[in-house]
Scaffold this motif. Sequence first.
Motif, PDB file in Angstrom:
ATOM      1  N   ALA A   1      20.838-109.580 -33.958  1.00 10.37           N
ATOM      2  CA  ALA A   1      22.280-109.437 -33.759  1.00 10.37           C
ATOM      3  C   ALA A   1      22.711-107.978 -33.876  1.00 10.37           C
ATOM      4  O   ALA A   1      23.566-107.504 -33.120  1.00 10.37           O
ATOM      5  CB  ALA A   1      23.032-110.300 -34.767  1.00 10.37           C
ATOM      6  N   ALA A   2      22.110-107.263 -34.837  1.00  5.35           N
ATOM      7  CA  ALA A   2      22.457-105.853 -35.028  1.00  5.35           C
ATOM      8  C   ALA A   2      22.044-105.017 -33.827  1.00  5.35           C
ATOM      9  O   ALA A   2      22.792-104.126 -33.372  1.00  5.35           O
ATOM     10  CB  ALA A   2      21.791-105.319 -36.293  1.00  5.35           C
TER      11      ALA A   2
ATOM     12  N   ILE B   1      24.233-108.785 -51.636  1.00  6.65           N
ATOM     13  CA  ILE B   1      23.927-110.038 -50.958  1.00  6.65           C
ATOM     14  C   ILE B   1      22.652-110.649 -51.521  1.00  6.65           C
ATOM     15  O   ILE B   1      21.797-109.955 -52.064  1.00  6.65           O
ATOM     16  CB  ILE B   1      23.781-109.835 -49.430  1.00  6.65           C
ATOM     17  CG1 ILE B   1      22.668-108.830 -49.124  1.00  6.65           C
ATOM     18  CG2 ILE B   1      25.112-109.399 -48.827  1.00  6.65           C
ATOM     19  CD1 ILE B   1      22.372-108.663 -47.629  1.00  6.65           C
ATOM     20  N   LYS B   2      22.543-111.961 -51.376  1.00  3.10           N
ATOM     21  CA  LYS B   2      21.323-112.663 -51.784  1.00  3.10           C
ATOM     22  C   LYS B   2      20.256-112.509 -50.714  1.00  3.10           C
ATOM     23  O   LYS B   2      19.087-112.295 -51.006  1.00  3.10           O
ATOM     24  CB  LYS B   2      21.628-114.145 -52.021  1.00  3.10           C
ATOM     25  CG  LYS B   2      20.425-114.986 -52.428  1.00  3.10           C
ATOM     26  CD  LYS B   2      20.787-116.457 -52.530  1.00  3.10           C
ATOM     27  CE  LYS B   2      21.099-117.035 -51.147  1.00  3.10           C
ATOM     28  NZ  LYS B   2      21.321-118.508 -51.187  1.00  3.10           N
ATOM     29  N   ASP B   3      20.687-112.639 -49.444  1.00  8.22           N
ATOM     30  CA  ASP B   3      19.778-112.484 -48.311  1.00  8.22           C
ATOM     31  C   ASP B   3      20.625-112.195 -47.073  1.00  8.22           C
ATOM     32  O   ASP B   3      21.851-112.047 -47.158  1.00  8.22           O
ATOM     33  CB  ASP B   3      18.879-113.710 -48.120  1.00  8.22           C
ATOM     34  CG  ASP B   3      19.676-115.006 -47.956  1.00  8.22           C
ATOM     35  OD1 ASP B   3      20.672-115.017 -47.200  1.00  8.22           O
ATOM     36  OD2 ASP B   3      19.316-116.021 -48.595  1.00  8.22           O
ATOM     37  N   PHE B   4      19.992-112.126 -45.914  1.00 12.44           N
ATOM     38  CA  PHE B   4      20.690-111.680 -44.704  1.00 12.44           C
ATOM     39  C   PHE B   4      21.472-112.781 -44.006  1.00 12.44           C
ATOM     40  O   PHE B   4      22.153-112.514 -43.013  1.00 12.44           O
ATOM     41  CB  PHE B   4      19.687-111.020 -43.750  1.00 12.44           C
ATOM     42  CG  PHE B   4      19.115-109.753 -44.328  1.00 12.44           C
ATOM     43  CD1 PHE B   4      19.843-108.575 -44.313  1.00 12.44           C
ATOM     44  CD2 PHE B   4      17.872-109.761 -44.937  1.00 12.44           C
ATOM     45  CE1 PHE B   4      19.336-107.413 -44.871  1.00 12.44           C
ATOM     46  CE2 PHE B   4      17.350-108.602 -45.500  1.00 12.44           C
ATOM     47  CZ  PHE B   4      18.083-107.421 -45.464  1.00 12.44           C
TER      48      PHE B   4
ATOM     49  N   LEU C   1       4.329-109.980 -39.815  1.00  9.31           N
ATOM     50  CA  LEU C   1       5.568-110.732 -39.591  1.00  9.31           C
ATOM     51  C   LEU C   1       6.187-110.451 -38.217  1.00  9.31           C
ATOM     52  O   LEU C   1       7.263-110.983 -37.909  1.00  9.31           O
ATOM     53  CB  LEU C   1       6.584-110.402 -40.690  1.00  9.31           C
ATOM     54  CG  LEU C   1       6.161-110.781 -42.116  1.00  9.31           C
ATOM     55  CD1 LEU C   1       7.210-110.318 -43.123  1.00  9.31           C
ATOM     56  CD2 LEU C   1       5.933-112.287 -42.241  1.00  9.31           C
ATOM     57  N   ASP C   2       5.524-109.613 -37.411  1.00  9.16           N
ATOM     58  CA  ASP C   2       6.000-109.259 -36.066  1.00  9.16           C
ATOM     59  C   ASP C   2       7.407-108.665 -36.096  1.00  9.16           C
ATOM     60  O   ASP C   2       8.284-109.017 -35.304  1.00  9.16           O
ATOM     61  CB  ASP C   2       5.968-110.486 -35.149  1.00  9.16           C
ATOM     62  CG  ASP C   2       6.113-110.103 -33.669  1.00  9.16           C
ATOM     63  OD1 ASP C   2       5.782-108.955 -33.315  1.00  9.16           O
ATOM     64  OD2 ASP C   2       6.578-110.958 -32.883  1.00  9.16           O
ATOM     65  N   LEU C   3       7.607-107.721 -37.028  1.00 10.91           N
ATOM     66  CA  LEU C   3       8.922-107.098 -37.184  1.00 10.91           C
ATOM     67  C   LEU C   3       8.989-105.681 -36.622  1.00 10.91           C
ATOM     68  O   LEU C   3      10.088-105.151 -36.429  1.00 10.91           O
ATOM     69  CB  LEU C   3       9.305-107.051 -38.671  1.00 10.91           C
ATOM     70  CG  LEU C   3       9.521-108.393 -39.365  1.00 10.91           C
ATOM     71  CD1 LEU C   3       9.725-108.175 -40.861  1.00 10.91           C
ATOM     72  CD2 LEU C   3      10.722-109.122 -38.764  1.00 10.91           C
TER      73      LEU C   3
ATOM     74  N   LEU D   1      16.583-112.525 -41.937  1.00 10.88           N
ATOM     75  CA  LEU D   1      16.339-111.151 -41.492  1.00 10.88           C
ATOM     76  C   LEU D   1      16.235-111.020 -39.981  1.00 10.88           C
ATOM     77  O   LEU D   1      16.935-110.207 -39.375  1.00 10.88           O
ATOM     78  CB  LEU D   1      15.056-110.609 -42.143  1.00 10.88           C
ATOM     79  CG  LEU D   1      14.662-109.199 -41.675  1.00 10.88           C
ATOM     80  CD1 LEU D   1      15.665-108.165 -42.146  1.00 10.88           C
ATOM     81  CD2 LEU D   1      13.250-108.848 -42.155  1.00 10.88           C
ATOM     82  N   THR D   2      15.362-111.792 -39.348  1.00 15.16           N
ATOM     83  CA  THR D   2      15.162-111.637 -37.905  1.00 15.16           C
ATOM     84  C   THR D   2      16.449-111.881 -37.133  1.00 15.16           C
ATOM     85  O   THR D   2      16.785-111.116 -36.212  1.00 15.16           O
ATOM     86  CB  THR D   2      14.045-112.570 -37.410  1.00 15.16           C
ATOM     87  OG1 THR D   2      12.789-112.118 -37.933  1.00 15.16           O
ATOM     88  CG2 THR D   2      13.965-112.565 -35.901  1.00 15.16           C
TER      89      THR D   2
END
Length: 242
Positions: free
Chosen positions: A102-103, A206-209, A128-130, A96-97
Amino acid sequence: MPATPQPYALIFDMDGTIIDNTAFQAKAFQLLFRDLGLTTNARKLLDRLNGMPATNILKTVFAHPVPDKQLKEYAAQREFLYRVLYWDKRRETAGLTAFLQAARAAGFKIALGTGSAADTIGYIIDHLDLRRYFDVVVGKDDVDRGKPHADTYVATSRQLGIPPERCLVFEDAILGEQAAYKAGMRCITLTTTLKAADFQAPLAVIKDFTELTPDKVVELLEQYPATPKPSKELAKRQYMQL
């Protein structure tokens, strides 16, 4: 000279999307149901109704009307159980991070659109500092109606200043996918909670990022410009006799 197109926006659901926590949510519901003398299968219930606020989910499991005040008390009990169970397990969905970084570097606007209340949002994204990655955060307290209504994603789009047709939603839930389509947005789904075949018409599953890049997102958005019509059948929220 033609106008420069607006950027695309990525809108992330929280539970089951930026974190893989459905099993812990289900366990908390199951413990609550046991305490209330209910035999409902919490995991099957969440497979169908995940994405809705907890009070709305709870409303479906009783054969008789329950006052809103009582539902809020049950929801608070479930939230306490969930936090105890999930306290040491909080971690982001794989990749994710790196994907968010990148996005953002690629020029995407980024938002969180969830049915959770502000304190629950903070319990996850601040731990999670997101939060720093999200231009906008919209939760239960910011809208009148939760998913599968479009309100969450419509409000997010407005706050971002990006039209729905340029917004892409990430979801793990059937009702969340339907909310995206009702808002005029396209969707990518994750299999943290459900199988790929359970969803209606995501651009990708997707399974994950780790399986996605910003370039791939743009490619999908340009390859599939139409928003699917929401399915009335999939958006039903009735108690499923589970």
